[in-house]
Write a protein that holds these residues in place. Structure first.
Motif, short mmCIF file in Angstrom:
data_model
loop_
_atom_site.label_atom_id
_atom_site.label_comp_id
_atom_site.label_asym_id
_atom_site.label_seq_id
_atom_site.Cartn_x
_atom_site.Cartn_y
_atom_site.Cartn_z
N CYS A 14 -35.83 45.19 -101.02
CA CYS A 14 -35.56 43.90 -100.38
C CYS A 14 -36.74 42.95 -100.62
O CYS A 14 -37.83 43.16 -100.08
CB CYS A 14 -35.36 44.08 -98.88
SG CYS A 14 -35.25 42.50 -98.02
N GLN A 16 -37.31 40.11 -99.39
CA GLN A 16 -37.77 39.53 -98.12
C GLN A 16 -38.77 40.48 -97.41
O GLN A 16 -39.77 40.06 -96.84
CB GLN A 16 -36.56 39.29 -97.22
CG GLN A 16 -36.86 38.97 -95.77
CD GLN A 16 -37.21 37.51 -95.56
OE1 GLN A 16 -36.36 36.65 -95.72
NE2 GLN A 16 -38.44 37.25 -95.22
N LYS A 17 -38.46 41.75 -97.50
CA LYS A 17 -39.35 42.76 -96.90
C LYS A 17 -40.70 42.77 -97.62
O LYS A 17 -41.75 42.89 -96.99
CB LYS A 17 -38.68 44.14 -96.98
CG LYS A 17 -39.48 45.24 -96.32
CD LYS A 17 -38.65 46.50 -96.23
CE LYS A 17 -39.47 47.65 -95.71
NZ LYS A 17 -38.69 48.86 -95.50
N PHE A 20 -42.72 39.94 -96.17
CA PHE A 20 -43.29 40.28 -94.86
C PHE A 20 -44.55 41.15 -95.03
O PHE A 20 -45.59 40.90 -94.44
CB PHE A 20 -42.28 41.09 -94.04
CG PHE A 20 -41.27 40.27 -93.30
CD1 PHE A 20 -41.62 39.11 -92.63
CD2 PHE A 20 -39.93 40.68 -93.25
CE1 PHE A 20 -40.67 38.36 -91.94
CE2 PHE A 20 -38.98 39.94 -92.56
CZ PHE A 20 -39.34 38.78 -91.91
N PRO A 189 -33.43 37.65 -98.98
CA PRO A 189 -33.17 38.81 -98.12
C PRO A 189 -32.12 39.75 -98.72
O PRO A 189 -31.30 39.32 -99.54
CB PRO A 189 -32.66 38.18 -96.82
CG PRO A 189 -32.19 36.82 -97.19
CD PRO A 189 -32.93 36.39 -98.41
N GLN A 190 -32.16 40.96 -98.31
CA GLN A 190 -31.17 41.97 -98.70
C GLN A 190 -29.81 41.59 -98.10
O GLN A 190 -29.75 41.15 -96.95
CB GLN A 190 -31.64 43.33 -98.17
CG GLN A 190 -30.69 44.46 -98.26
CD GLN A 190 -30.29 44.81 -99.68
OE1 GLN A 190 -29.20 44.43 -100.12
NE2 GLN A 190 -31.15 45.50 -100.39
N VAL A 195 -28.74 48.66 -95.50
CA VAL A 195 -30.19 48.73 -95.76
C VAL A 195 -30.94 48.14 -94.57
O VAL A 195 -31.94 48.71 -94.10
CB VAL A 195 -30.55 48.00 -97.08
CG1 VAL A 195 -32.06 47.98 -97.30
CG2 VAL A 195 -29.85 48.64 -98.26
N CYS A 196 -30.45 47.02 -94.05
CA CYS A 196 -31.11 46.35 -92.91
C CYS A 196 -31.12 47.23 -91.66
O CYS A 196 -32.08 47.21 -90.89
CB CYS A 196 -30.42 45.03 -92.60
SG CYS A 196 -30.53 43.85 -93.95
N CYS A 199 -34.18 49.25 -91.48
CA CYS A 199 -35.41 48.53 -91.84
C CYS A 199 -36.28 48.28 -90.60
O CYS A 199 -35.79 47.83 -89.56
CB CYS A 199 -35.05 47.20 -92.49
SG CYS A 199 -36.48 46.20 -92.89
N TYR A 201 -38.26 46.01 -90.16
CA TYR A 201 -38.47 44.57 -89.94
C TYR A 201 -37.25 43.90 -89.32
O TYR A 201 -37.25 42.68 -89.13
CB TYR A 201 -38.80 43.88 -91.27
CG TYR A 201 -40.17 44.22 -91.79
CD1 TYR A 201 -41.28 43.44 -91.46
CD2 TYR A 201 -40.37 45.33 -92.59
CE1 TYR A 201 -42.55 43.75 -91.94
CE2 TYR A 201 -41.63 45.66 -93.07
CZ TYR A 201 -42.70 44.88 -92.73
OH TYR A 201 -43.96 45.19 -93.20
N LYS A 202 -36.20 44.68 -89.03
CA LYS A 202 -34.93 44.04 -88.61
C LYS A 202 -35.08 43.21 -87.34
O LYS A 202 -34.39 42.22 -87.16
CB LYS A 202 -33.80 45.07 -88.48
CG LYS A 202 -33.97 46.08 -87.38
CD LYS A 202 -32.80 47.06 -87.42
CE LYS A 202 -33.06 48.18 -86.44
NZ LYS A 202 -32.18 49.31 -86.63
N CYS A 205 -36.43 39.75 -88.53
CA CYS A 205 -35.86 39.15 -89.73
C CYS A 205 -34.73 38.17 -89.40
O CYS A 205 -33.94 38.43 -88.52
CB CYS A 205 -35.33 40.26 -90.63
SG CYS A 205 -34.97 39.72 -92.26
#
Ligand code: SF4
Length: 205
Positions: A14, A16-17, A20, A189-190, A195-196, A199, A201-202, A205
């Protein structure tokens, strides 16, 4: 800057990840317990290959850890000659630097080299496409002057099996493509919600 295989894997999972974690330097708190078992085995293997007396350390292992350690200690690849342990290597991929710390590099009398990776958790489903496999093989190939062959060996200690990848099976172009995307700051982002779900970071995010 040296890009590690973890950085590249994060981007692949991802973008976006990646932003971060590596652009914003933001890491949410995680359960450290899941890493403990792997850390102990890695530390033990390192000192063992250095020739240090580890008998006291061995006594401190739990029953499950002892099984994993015995599997590693008696593995045919682990018992080849040691070239390096916890071995830091890097190399150029186009105009970028990539690298990492290899669990161990061993070799035999015919100059066949093996990168060892001790796994107490899951082994990649397609190890020849895994970014760790590619980065480590590129780095070792750039470092060695003479070698007959090079293989990456995932030692699956949970199942007491191995996955062996020959350097001829990998495609280093994958790495450079990802690095170009990072340089262009493409941090989408994914879109796969599965996957989220897993994650860390959810919440943010
Ligand atoms: S929650 Fe999804 S989109 Fe957000 S960082 Fe994690 S994987 Fe990426």
């Amino acid at each position: 800057m040296i890009f590690s295989s973890n950085m590249l894997k994060t981007y692949k999972l991802c973008p976006q990840k990646y932003k971060f974690k590596y652009e914003d330097n933001f890491t949410p708190p995680q359960n450290a317990e899941i890493f403990e078992k792997g850390k102990k085995i890695h530390a033990l293997a390192h000192y063992y290959l250095l020739g240090t007396d580890i008998s006291k350390f061995e006594q401190s292992l739990s029953a499950k850890e002892k099984i994993l350690w015995e599997r590693l200690k008696t593995n045919k690849y682990f018992n080849l000659k040691t070239f390096g342990t916890e071995y830091e290597l890097n190399c150029k991929a186009g105009k970028y630097w990539i690298g990492g710390r290899l669990d161990a590099v061993v070799y035999d009398d015919d100059e066949n080299y093996y990168i060892l990776d001790y796994k107490t958790g899951a082994v990649p489903a397609e190890p020849e496409k895994d970014l760790q496999t590619i980065v480590y093989m590129c780095a070792l190939a750039a470092h060695l002057k003479n070698f007959k062959s090079m293989k990456f060996v995932y030692l699956d200690l949970r199942n007491n099996t191995e996955k062996v990848i020959d350097s001829k099976q990998i495609n280093p172009a994958i790495v450079e493509n990802i690095l170009k995307q990072i340089e262009m700051k493409k941090f989408a982002p994914q879109t796969d919600k599965k996957v989220c779900e897993n994650c860390e970071y959810k919440m943010f995010c």
